[in-house]
Scaffold this motif. Structure first.
Motif, PDB file in Angstrom:
ATOM      1  N   ASP A 211       0.820  -1.211   0.000  1.00  0.00           N
ATOM      2  CA  ASP A 211       0.000   0.000   0.000  1.00  0.00           C
ATOM      3  C   ASP A 211       0.852   1.259   0.000  1.00  0.00           C
ATOM      4  OD1 ASP A 211      -2.372  -1.451   0.005  1.00  0.00           O
ATOM      5  OD2 ASP A 211      -2.411  -1.589   2.190  1.00  0.00           O
ATOM      6  N   GLN A 212       2.045   1.161   0.582  1.00  0.00           N
ATOM      7  CA  GLN A 212       2.945   2.308   0.609  1.00  0.00           C
ATOM      8  C   GLN A 212       4.388   1.837   0.686  1.00  0.00           C
ATOM      9  OE1 GLN A 212       1.466   4.334   4.059  1.00  0.00           O
ATOM     10  NE2 GLN A 212       2.721   3.164   5.489  1.00  0.00           N
ATOM     11  N   ALA A 213       5.302   2.703   0.262  1.00  0.00           N
ATOM     12  CA  ALA A 213       6.732   2.374   0.254  1.00  0.00           C
ATOM     13  C   ALA A 213       7.318   2.682   1.636  1.00  0.00           C
ATOM     14  CB  ALA A 213       7.449   3.154  -0.836  1.00  0.00           C
ATOM     15  N   PHE A 214       7.018   1.832   2.608  1.00  0.00           N
ATOM     16  CA  PHE A 214       7.416   2.069   3.995  1.00  0.00           C
ATOM     17  C   PHE A 214       8.923   2.144   4.166  1.00  0.00           C
ATOM     18  CE2 PHE A 214       6.461  -2.406   3.230  1.00  0.00           C
ATOM     19  CZ  PHE A 214       7.657  -3.013   3.538  1.00  0.00           C
ATOM     20  N   TRP A 215       9.692   1.457   3.300  1.00  0.00           N
ATOM     21  CA  TRP A 215      11.153   1.493   3.397  1.00  0.00           C
ATOM     22  C   TRP A 215      11.688   2.880   3.057  1.00  0.00           C
ATOM     23  CZ3 TRP A 215       8.117  -1.184   0.093  1.00  0.00           C
ATOM     24  CH2 TRP A 215       8.146  -0.832  -1.259  1.00  0.00           C
ATOM     25  N   LEU A 270       5.333 -18.122   1.915  1.00  0.00           N
ATOM     26  CA  LEU A 270       5.767 -17.918   3.292  1.00  0.00           C
ATOM     27  C   LEU A 270       7.267 -17.628   3.362  1.00  0.00           C
ATOM     28  CD1 LEU A 270       4.892 -17.943   6.261  1.00  0.00           C
ATOM     29  CD2 LEU A 270       5.401 -20.402   6.308  1.00  0.00           C
ATOM     30  N   LEU A 271       8.057 -18.336   2.578  1.00  0.00           N
ATOM     31  CA  LEU A 271       9.507 -18.107   2.552  1.00  0.00           C
ATOM     32  C   LEU A 271       9.822 -16.691   2.074  1.00  0.00           C
ATOM     33  CD1 LEU A 271      10.771 -21.491   1.027  1.00  0.00           C
ATOM     34  CD2 LEU A 271      11.066 -20.691   3.391  1.00  0.00           C
ATOM     35  N   ILE A 272       9.118 -16.242   1.045  1.00  0.00           N
ATOM     36  CA  ILE A 272       9.329 -14.884   0.518  1.00  0.00           C
ATOM     37  C   ILE A 272       9.002 -13.856   1.579  1.00  0.00           C
ATOM     38  CG2 ILE A 272       8.500 -13.203  -1.172  1.00  0.00           C
ATOM     39  CD1 ILE A 272       8.027 -15.636  -3.069  1.00  0.00           C
ATOM     40  N   SER A 273       7.832 -14.009   2.186  1.00  0.00           N
ATOM     41  CA  SER A 273       7.399 -13.057   3.202  1.00  0.00           C
ATOM     42  C   SER A 273       8.360 -13.018   4.383  1.00  0.00           C
ATOM     43  CB  SER A 273       5.986 -13.426   3.673  1.00  0.00           C
ATOM     44  OG  SER A 273       5.562 -12.549   4.682  1.00  0.00           O
ATOM     45  N   SER A 274       8.801 -14.202   4.820  1.00  0.00           N
ATOM     46  CA  SER A 274       9.725 -14.276   5.950  1.00  0.00           C
ATOM     47  C   SER A 274      11.041 -13.591   5.644  1.00  0.00           C
ATOM     48  CB  SER A 274       9.961 -15.740   6.309  1.00  0.00           C
ATOM     49  OG  SER A 274      10.935 -15.867   7.332  1.00  0.00           O
ATOM     50  N   PRO A 283       6.350  -4.503   8.494  1.00  0.00           N
ATOM     51  CA  PRO A 283       5.548  -3.943   7.389  1.00  0.00           C
ATOM     52  C   PRO A 283       5.686  -4.713   6.071  1.00  0.00           C
ATOM     53  CG  PRO A 283       6.601  -2.184   8.620  1.00  0.00           C
ATOM     54  CD  PRO A 283       7.173  -3.467   9.137  1.00  0.00           C
ATOM     55  N   ALA A 284       6.766  -5.464   5.909  1.00  0.00           N
ATOM     56  CA  ALA A 284       6.987  -6.205   4.658  1.00  0.00           C
ATOM     57  C   ALA A 284       6.204  -7.502   4.589  1.00  0.00           C
ATOM     58  CB  ALA A 284       8.477  -6.504   4.492  1.00  0.00           C
ATOM     59  N   GLU A 285       5.502  -7.843   5.682  1.00  0.00           N
ATOM     60  CA  GLU A 285       4.819  -9.130   5.720  1.00  0.00           C
ATOM     61  C   GLU A 285       3.581  -9.176   4.831  1.00  0.00           C
ATOM     62  OE1 GLU A 285       3.510 -12.346   9.140  1.00  0.00           O
ATOM     63  OE2 GLU A 285       3.450 -10.199   9.619  1.00  0.00           O
TER      64      GLU A 285
END
Length: 532
Positions: A211-215, A270-274, A283-285
C-alpha cells in the motif's frame, strides 16, 4: 511465398519485423506463446494497479544506445531506478541488517513508465496484424533448393510454411534440443548452441506490491543483499512506479530450479514473506506477491539451462552469427549478440545484424558529391571523423561499465569484462554508422572476398586498442574502488594476455561484419566466411 519468416516474438524478432516493415519487405512472424514479448513480461497488480516487470526491468542509457534510441523513438516515458537511501545487508538470520557503504546499486539504470511490457505493446502496434501468428511451436526447418520449409505445431495440428529466408530468433539451446534441421547442423555449430546459456532461463523473480513504500519512509533505498546460509532472496530492490505511490519490492531467487519446483506455492509465499520481514521488518509481511519462474517456461528454458552456470555466461559465438544454407537461414536472439548478449541491447544488436544481411541499406541517390568514387571518399572521411570523435570518450565508457559491474557485486574479471563491453559497444555503433553511410561500392574491387574499401574503413581504428588499454591501466592503478582487487588494480601478464585475446576476437568480428556491409552494398552475398 513470403521473403522472410521470423520465428520468435521477443524483442529481436519484433525489432527485425519492424525494420523489414519500414523497408517495405515481406515478412511473417510466428511465436509459440499466446503473447508477444518473449522474456519481456509485465503483470498488473490488483492491490495498487502497478505494472510489475517479471522479466527485464532496466536499461542503461550510458552503455546501451540501441534500446535507449528505440524507447525514445516509440515515445515511451522513462524514470531512473530508485537508489536513494540506505542499502542493507543481512549476513545472519538472528541479527538486524547492517547498512552498506553503497550509494548507487544499479549504475544509472532506467525503467519504462508502465512497465517494460509497454515496449512490446508499442512495437506490436506498428506491425500488420495479419503477419503475426501466435501459438505456433517450431518443429523443424528444412532446406529446399532456393527456399526453406518450416513446420509448426498449432492447435494440435501441423502447419507448414515456405520462405526464401528464415530467422530463428530463439535461444540456441532450445533450437538444438527441440528443432530438427534438414540437412543436419554440423557438430561444431551444435556444440556452440549447447554451450550458449539462455539468459534468465534458470532464474525466478518475485515482485511484492504494498500500500505504501514504507522502506522509503524509513530512509532506505529498498536495495538489500542477503548472504546467510538460509537465503531465499539474495538481491532485493525498489520496484515502485516513477512517483513511489504505487509501491513494490522486487527480488531474485537464490534457490536452484530443481529445488524451487519441489516447493508448494503456499510454502514459497511464506519463505518470501519471511525473508522480506527479516530485512525490512513487519511492514513487509503483508504484500501481494507476483512470482514468475523462468525455469518452468518451456519456450525459455532448455534442459541444460536448469543447471545454473558457474561463471558469467559468454555470448556472441561467431558460429551463431554466420548465415547458413547460402544465406537462407539466420540465428538471432540476444544470446547471439556481439554486444549486450543476454540484455535487451543484445536483442536489438542481433536484429540489426540480420537486417543488414537481409536488406542492405539502399545506395544513396542524393547529391552528386556522394555518388561514385568521390562519394565513397567522402563517406570514408565522414566515418573516420566519427571514429576519431568517439575515441576520447572510450575511457569514460569503460568506467561506466566497470561501475556497473562493481555495483552488481561482481568480483572477478572486472577489467576484462568492462573493456570488452566498451569495445563491443563501440564496434556495434560503428557498424550502424557504416551501414547508414551512402557508399556506392558497385564498381569497387573485391579480392578474395574483401572489398577494396575495407582497409580504409579499418584504418581509423589502428591505435584504438593500445591507447584504450594504456588509459585503462593508468586509471585502474589510481582507482580507489579497485584497490581491494589486486588483479584489477595492477593486472599481471597472464591476465593482460587473456584480455588481449578477447579484444582481438572482438576486432575480428567487427572486421568481418564491416567488410560484409561493404560487400552487401555492392550486391555481393553476405556470407562473411568469404572475407576471412
Amino acid at each position: 511465398m513470403p521473403d522472410t519468416i521470423i520465428v520468435g516474438g521477443g524483442l529481436c524478432g519484433l525489432a527485425l519485423a519492424q525494420s523489414l516493415q519500414e523497408r517495405g519487405r515481406d515478412f511473417t512472424l510466428y511465436e509459440a506463446r499466446e503473447r508477444m514479448g518473449g522474456r519481456i513480461f509485465s503483470e498488473r497488480c490488483r492491490r495498487n494497479n502497478l505494472a510489475v516487470d517479471l522479466g527485464p526491468t532496466w536499461f542503461w542509457p550510458d552503455t546501451q544506445p540501441r534500446v535507449t534510441r528505440m524507447i525514445s523513438g516509440l515515445g515511451l516515458d522513462t524514470f531512473a531506478q530508485h537508489d536513494q537511501g540506505d542499502t542493507l545487508r543481512l549476513n545472519t538470520t538472528d541479527e538486524k541488517p547492517e547498512v552498506m557503504a553503497l550509494t548507487e546499486v544499479h549504475g544509472g539504470a532506467r525503467r519504462v513508465v508502465g512497465g517494460m511490457g509497454r515496449l512490446v505493446t508499442a512495437m506490436t502496434a506498428q506491425l500488420p496484424v495479419d503477419r503475426l501468428h501466435l501459438g505456433h511451436t517450431l518443429l523443424s526447418v528444412e532446406e529446399d533448393d532456393d527456399h526453406v520449409i518450416l513446420s509448426f505445431r498449432h492447435n494440435a495440428g501441423a502447419v507448414q510454411v515456405h520462405a526464401r529466408h528464415a530467422v530463428l530468433a530463439l535461444p540456441p539451446r532450445l533450437l538444438e534440443e527441440h528443432v530438427r534441421f534438414d540437412p543436419p547442423l554440423n557438430a561444431s555449430l551444435r556444440e556452440a548452441m549447447r554451450a550458449t546459456h539462455t539468459w534468465m532461463a534458470d532464474q525466478a523473480k518475485v515482485v511484492v506490491a504494498y500500500d505504501q513504500a514504507f522502506w522509503r519512509e524509513s530512509g532506505q533505498s529498498g536495495n538489500a543483499f542477503v548472504t546467510h546460509e538460509q537465503v531465499v532472496l539474495p538481491e532485493i530492490f525498489d520496484a515502485c512506479d516513477a512517483t513511489g505511490e504505487q509501491a513494490a519490492l522486487g527480488a531474485f531467487f537464490s534457490l536452484p530450479p530443481a529445488f524451487r519446483v519441489t516447493i508448494p506455492p503456499a510454502t514459497m509465499a511464506l519463505l518470501i514473506s519471511s525473508q522480506l520481514v527479516q530485512v525490512f521488518d513487519l511492514p513487509a509481511e503483508d504484500g501481494e506477491q507476483h512470482v514468475h519462474d523462468w525455469a518452468q517456461e518451456a519456450y525459455t528454458c532448455s534442459t541444460l539451462d536448469r543447471t545454473p552456470p558457474s561463471t558469467h555466461p559468454e555470448y556472441g559465438n561467431p558460429n551463431l552469427r554466420l548465415p547458413l544454407w547460402e544465406n537462407k537461414l539466420f540465428f538471432g536472439g540476444s544470446e547471439t549478440a556481439g554486444y549486450g548478449g543476454g540484455y535487451l541491447e543484445g536483442a536489438l544488436e542481433s536484429a540489426a545484424r540480420i537486417q543488414r544481411a537481409l536488406v542492405p541499406d539502399p545506395i544513396s541517390r542524393g547529391p552528386e558529391a556522394l555518388n561514385g568514387p568521390a562519394g565513397n571518399t567522402a563517406c570514408i572521411t565522414l566515418f573516420g571523423t566519427w571514429v576519431t570523435a568517439q575515441q576520447p570518450d572510450l575511457l569514460a565508457t569503460y568506467r561506466r561499465h566497470l561501475n556497473q559491474y562493481l555495483a552488481r557485486q561482481h568480483k572477478e574479471q572486472l577489467t576484462q569484462r568492462a573493456l570488452l563491453d566498451t569495445l563491443e559497444q563501440f564496434y556495434s555503433e560503428a557498424l550502424r554508422q557504416l551501414s547508414e553511410l551512402p557508399f556506392d561500392t558497385r564498381g569497387t574491387g573485391v579480392h578474395k572476398g574483401r572489398s577494396a574499401l575495407t582497409p580504409e574503413v579499418h584504418a581509423p581504428f589502428a591505435t584504438v586498442h593500445q591507447t584504450l588499454i594504456r588509459e585503462v591501466l593508468a586509471f585502474n592503478h589510481s582507482s580507489c574502488a579497485l584497490s581491494n582487487f589486486p588483479e584489477e588494480h595492477a593486472p599481471g601478464k597472464e591476465y593482460l594476455s587473456t584480455i588481449a585475446r578477447d579484444l582481438a576476437a572482438a576486432w575480428r568480428e567487427f572486421a568481418l561484419s564491416s567488410n560484409a556491409i561493404l560487400l552487401a552494398k555492392a550486391g555481393y552475398g553476405t556470407d562473411r566466411q568469404r572475407a576471412g
